[in-house]
Design an enzyme around this catalytic site. Structure first.
Site, PDB file in Angstrom:
ATOM      1  CD  GLU A 118      20.051 -52.618 135.487  1.00 60.88           C
ATOM      2  OE1 GLU A 118      19.510 -52.293 136.557  1.00 60.88           O
ATOM      3  OE2 GLU A 118      21.124 -52.121 135.100  1.00 60.88           O
TER       4      GLU A 118
ATOM      5  CG  PHE B 214      13.830 -43.525 130.885  1.00 61.55           C
ATOM      6  CD1 PHE B 214      13.953 -42.260 130.321  1.00 61.55           C
ATOM      7  CD2 PHE B 214      13.851 -43.648 132.270  1.00 61.55           C
ATOM      8  CE1 PHE B 214      14.096 -41.134 131.132  1.00 61.55           C
ATOM      9  CE2 PHE B 214      13.985 -42.533 133.093  1.00 61.55           C
ATOM     10  CZ  PHE B 214      14.110 -41.272 132.515  1.00 61.55           C
ATOM     11  N   GLY B 215      17.008 -45.010 130.869  1.00 62.68           N
ATOM     12  CA  GLY B 215      17.903 -45.238 132.001  1.00 62.68           C
ATOM     13  C   GLY B 215      17.849 -44.059 132.953  1.00 62.68           C
ATOM     14  CE1 TYR B 216      15.082 -46.820 136.387  1.00 57.99           C
ATOM     15  CE2 TYR B 216      15.918 -46.003 138.484  1.00 57.99           C
ATOM     16  CZ  TYR B 216      15.349 -47.009 137.720  1.00 57.99           C
ATOM     17  OH  TYR B 216      15.069 -48.222 138.311  1.00 57.99           O
ATOM     18  N   GLY B 217      19.555 -44.557 136.303  1.00 58.38           N
ATOM     19  CA  GLY B 217      20.587 -44.807 137.312  1.00 58.38           C
ATOM     20  C   GLY B 217      21.903 -45.071 136.605  1.00 58.38           C
ATOM     21  CB  SER B 218      24.332 -47.853 136.796  1.00 60.91           C
ATOM     22  OG  SER B 218      23.552 -48.960 136.393  1.00 60.91           O
TER      23      SER B 218
HETATM   24  C1  SIN Z   1      18.711 -47.704 135.465  1.00 64.52           C
HETATM   25  O1  SIN Z   1      19.831 -47.189 135.489  1.00 64.52           O
HETATM   26  O2  SIN Z   1      17.853 -47.323 134.634  1.00 64.52           O
HETATM   27  C2  SIN Z   1      18.333 -48.817 136.387  1.00 64.52           C
HETATM   28  C3  SIN Z   1      18.993 -48.791 137.710  1.00 64.52           C
HETATM   29  C4  SIN Z   1      20.480 -48.974 137.685  1.00 64.52           C
HETATM   30  O3  SIN Z   1      20.985 -49.862 136.962  1.00 64.52           O
HETATM   31  O4  SIN Z   1      21.194 -48.240 138.382  1.00 64.52           O
END
Ligand code: SIN
Length: 171
Positions: free
Chosen positions: A83, A8-12
């Site tokens: 990460e 699951f990704g929530y940012g980049s």
């Molecule tokens: C993510 O995107 O899930 C982790 C945080 C990031 O890499 O910005």
């Protein structure tokens, strides 16, 4: 045969997809909220002048919308490196739009990690982001790319959109 698992990704990880995946679906985490509380020493800032990037914070009434990718485990070597600045892999249950649920790997940067910055007012976070840059580029680009990606996903994320508004007002 290698077992595929959900990430699951929530940012980049929503907008910068530099890893192979088998399938991609919008999904949500109940009880979590996205916050620009993590410092970035290696992508959007430097150890001397960290940028600000998102992490997940437990919040019982909240929902975090993001993108789920079905991946094979070999992608985690690359993602762990990407990460590495304070994020650790956690397993959290996600929910897809059709109501089905699955366990997913999520990179979470918890309070106390070496790059953690913690809460600040949205206006102060915007001012910080406006002045930060690192090897992956301008910190503002991370914020604006994320805000665009969240609009595309139909996520009404007040924290991210407030910071975006403050940053655009400073420009
Ligand atoms: C993510 O995107 O899930 C982790 C945080 C990031 O890499 O910005």
């Amino acid at each position: 045969m290698t077992t595929a698992i959900w990430l699951f990704g929530y940012g980049s990880l929503i907008y910068k997809v530099d890893f192979p995946f088998l399938e991609r679906r919008r999904a949500r985490l109940d009880g979590w909220t996205r916050r620009f509380w993590q410092g970035s020493h290696d992508h959007r800032g430097t150890p001397e002048a960290p940028g600000r990037v998102v992490t997940l914070v437990p919040a019982s009434q909240s929902v975090c919308i993001g993108m789920a990718y079905r991946v094979t485990p070999d992608v985690f070597a690359h993602l762990d490196h990407r990460e590495k600045n304070g994020y650790v892999r956690e397993t959290i249950e996600l929910q897809f739009d059709d109501g089905t649920r699955a366990d997913a790997v999520v990179y979470v940067a918890a309070p106390g990690n070496e790059a953690y910055l913690g809460p600040a007012a949205e206006r102060d976070i915007a001012a910080h982001i406006a002045n930060a840059r690192g090897p992956s580029g301008e910190n503002r680009e991370y914020l604006l790319n994320l805000a665009d990606a969240l609009r595309e996903l139909g996520s009404d994320d007040a924290h991210v959109f407030d910071i975006e508004r403050e940053l655009r007002a400073m420009a």
